[in-house]
Design a protein around this motif. Structure first.
Motif, mmCIF file in Angstrom:
data_model
loop_
_atom_site.group_PDB
_atom_site.id
_atom_site.type_symbol
_atom_site.label_atom_id
_atom_site.label_comp_id
_atom_site.label_asym_id
_atom_site.label_seq_id
_atom_site.Cartn_x
_atom_site.Cartn_y
_atom_site.Cartn_z
ATOM 1 N N THR A 182 8.777 -8.038 -21.742
ATOM 2 C CA THR A 182 9.533 -7.876 -22.981
ATOM 3 C C THR A 182 10.967 -8.360 -22.809
ATOM 4 N N GLN A 183 11.549 -8.087 -21.649
ATOM 5 C CA GLN A 183 12.904 -8.545 -21.337
ATOM 6 C C GLN A 183 12.997 -10.067 -21.424
ATOM 7 N N ALA A 184 12.004 -10.756 -20.865
ATOM 8 C CA ALA A 184 12.010 -12.219 -20.882
ATOM 9 C C ALA A 184 11.861 -12.766 -22.292
ATOM 10 N N ALA A 185 10.974 -12.157 -23.088
ATOM 11 C CA ALA A 185 10.745 -12.629 -24.456
ATOM 12 C C ALA A 185 11.967 -12.415 -25.338
ATOM 13 N N LYS A 186 12.623 -11.270 -25.179
ATOM 14 C CA LYS A 186 13.776 -10.954 -26.026
ATOM 15 C C LYS A 186 15.011 -11.769 -25.646
ATOM 16 N N CYS A 240 14.214 -13.353 -11.207
ATOM 17 C CA CYS A 240 13.368 -12.928 -10.096
ATOM 18 C C CYS A 240 14.178 -12.004 -9.201
ATOM 19 N N TRP A 241 13.586 -10.886 -8.761
ATOM 20 C CA TRP A 241 14.299 -9.895 -7.957
ATOM 21 C C TRP A 241 13.466 -9.523 -6.722
ATOM 22 N N SER A 242 14.162 -9.192 -5.658
ATOM 23 C CA SER A 242 13.494 -8.663 -4.460
ATOM 24 C C SER A 242 13.518 -7.136 -4.456
ATOM 25 N N VAL A 243 14.321 -6.558 -5.340
ATOM 26 C CA VAL A 243 14.343 -5.104 -5.545
ATOM 27 C C VAL A 243 14.199 -4.876 -7.051
ATOM 28 N N PRO A 244 13.680 -3.727 -7.463
ATOM 29 C CA PRO A 244 13.465 -3.501 -8.897
ATOM 30 C C PRO A 244 14.781 -3.503 -9.667
ATOM 31 N N PRO A 245 14.854 -4.188 -10.815
ATOM 32 C CA PRO A 245 16.056 -4.115 -11.644
ATOM 33 C C PRO A 245 16.216 -2.713 -12.222
ATOM 34 N N LEU A 246 17.410 -2.406 -12.635
ATOM 35 C CA LEU A 246 17.740 -1.047 -13.052
ATOM 36 C C LEU A 246 16.866 -0.551 -14.198
ATOM 37 N N PHE A 247 16.512 -1.444 -15.151
ATOM 38 C CA PHE A 247 15.826 -0.971 -16.355
ATOM 39 C C PHE A 247 14.357 -0.583 -16.126
ATOM 40 N N ILE A 248 13.813 -0.859 -14.927
ATOM 41 C CA ILE A 248 12.449 -0.402 -14.637
ATOM 42 C C ILE A 248 12.399 0.523 -13.419
ATOM 43 N N HIS A 257 0.812 -1.220 0.000
ATOM 44 C CA HIS A 257 0.000 0.000 0.000
ATOM 45 C C HIS A 257 0.843 1.266 0.000
ATOM 46 N N LEU A 258 2.133 1.127 0.225
ATOM 47 C CA LEU A 258 3.035 2.286 0.166
ATOM 48 C C LEU A 258 3.806 2.323 -1.152
ATOM 49 N N GLY A 259 3.613 1.334 -1.986
ATOM 50 C CA GLY A 259 4.343 1.265 -3.246
ATOM 51 C C GLY A 259 5.664 0.537 -3.130
ATOM 52 N N ALA A 260 5.960 -0.026 -1.960
ATOM 53 C CA ALA A 260 7.212 -0.751 -1.768
ATOM 54 C C ALA A 260 7.149 -2.095 -2.495
ATOM 55 N N VAL A 261 8.265 -2.460 -3.099
ATOM 56 C CA VAL A 261 8.314 -3.678 -3.917
ATOM 57 C C VAL A 261 8.649 -4.889 -3.052
ATOM 58 N N LEU A 262 7.887 -5.950 -3.215
ATOM 59 C CA LEU A 262 8.162 -7.211 -2.538
ATOM 60 C C LEU A 262 8.889 -8.180 -3.474
ATOM 61 N N ARG A 263 8.445 -8.223 -4.733
ATOM 62 C CA ARG A 263 9.077 -9.136 -5.696
ATOM 63 C C ARG A 263 8.765 -8.682 -7.123
ATOM 64 N N CYS A 264 9.740 -8.890 -8.004
ATOM 65 C CA CYS A 264 9.557 -8.704 -9.446
ATOM 66 C C CYS A 264 9.965 -10.004 -10.131
ATOM 67 N N PHE A 265 9.271 -10.377 -11.162
ATOM 68 C CA PHE A 265 9.665 -11.573 -11.915
ATOM 69 C C PHE A 265 9.560 -11.324 -13.420
ATOM 70 N N SER A 266 10.409 -12.019 -14.132
ATOM 71 C CA SER A 266 10.463 -11.941 -15.597
ATOM 72 C C SER A 266 10.733 -13.355 -16.094
#
Length: 322
Positions: free
Chosen positions: A287-291, A297-305, A191-200
């Motif tokens: 798009t990153q995964a397809a290309k 999988c990341w616990s913090v946002p990768p640089l490109f996003i 609810h604060l916009g904090a990232v828990l996980r990102c996946f590609s």
């Protein structure tokens, strides 16, 4: 039966003859021309009006096919699309004048009549002008006005924070073709916009619709691993949102739907549609995964996003033109 199911390609003359910018009388003439039913001994007799022999296309079908390709590469292609029928009609009429009324026009006079008729056909609606060359041809040769471009509506789009205690999952699928390599991407935020996980995740080969569905199943799988109990899923594909809510899943993915629905029934969850502009970070992950054909999988946002996610977390607006 297979032949009945196969849709035949439209003949080359269809787009030239059934043209909205043509007068109905000219369209009927074009149909008769394309079917070889003009009342003359031979189709090429018409060209002898100007003492010219036919040395071009051996058939009318090839002439129409060439003209269809040609109009794609010229300025004001929509206006010129009617010119083939108009030219043939005026040459035909000139042939009749010479034979039955003993009247004669020069080739340049007939050409002027052709340009005038094309201009008259386009004058009511105007023509779409995209370049200086388009504008020059419209004003000097055809003498038609430029059509007013459609007014675009501007919509302010923002990424929305989830309620307190909920996790929001933005998902997206990407296909480099249809079908081609597909990828799925997703981001979990609180609810604060904090990232828990990102996946590609690379998902193999499939269509864009399958890519969106695979992103949904991948996202729910990660939600189960994390232990989410209140989940808001957001997707920019209305077709996928409708399929999930109505439980109309393609049979090839029914085995995944069984496990997924069991988990979703044990938690509080909902799925809603959002505009693509509010889903940019998930799109970049897919798009990153397809290309690159990799799964990450990341616990913090990768640089490109990171920049996009910062913008979304602050709820700054994106703009959509419709």
């Amino acid at each position: 039966m297979e032949n009945l199911r196969t849709k035949a390609a439209a003949p080359a003359w269809v787009s030239a003859v059934w043209n909205q910018d043509l007068h109905p009388r000219a369209a009927v003439f074009g149909w008769r021309l394309s079917h070889g039913v003009l009342p003359t001994d031979h189709m090429t007799e018409v060209l002898y009006v100007f003492n010219q022999s036919w040395s071009g296309f051996p058939t009318i079908e090839l002439l129409f096919s060439w003209w269809r390709r040609k109009t794609k590469a010229v300025p004001l292609s929509k206006a010129w699309g009617a010119l083939l029928i108009v030219c043939c009609k005026n040459i035909w009429w000139e042939r009749n004048r010479q034979r039955h009324e003993n009247l004669r026009r020069s080739p340049s006079e007939v050409a002027t009549l052709c340009f005038k008729e094309v201009g008259d056909c386009s004058r009511a609606k105007g023509v779409q002008v995209r370049t200086v060359q388009d504008l020059t041809l419209a004003q000097l040769m055809l003498k038609v006005p430029a059509a007013r471009p459609p007014i675009k509506r501007i919509i302010e789009v923002k990424w929305k924070l989830p309620p307190h205690g909920w996790w929001k999952l933005n998902i997206d699928g990407s296909s480099l073709g249809n079908p081609s390599a597909i990828g799925a991407g997703g981001i979990f935020r609180d609810h604060l916009g904090a990232v828990l996980r990102c996946f590609s995740e690379y998902q193999g080969v499939g269509s864009s619709y399958m890519a969106e569905l695979e992103a949904f199943f991948a996202g729910v799988k990660h939600a189960r691993e994390i232990g989410v109990e209140k989940l808001w899923i957001e997707c920019d594909s209305e077709a996928v949102v409708s399929a999930i809510l109505s439980c109309k899943i393609p049979w090839s993915l029914m085995h995944k739907w069984g496990n997924t629905s069991t988990f979703l029934n044990s938690i509080q969850w909902r799925i809603t549609h959002c505009y693509r502009e509010a889903n940019s970070a998930a799109d970049a992950l897919a798009t990153q995964a397809a290309k690159r054909k990799i799964t990450s999988c990341w616990s913090v946002p990768p640089l490109f996003i990171k920049q996009t996610m910062y913008w979304e977390a602050l709820q700054w607006p994106f703009y959509r033109f419709t």
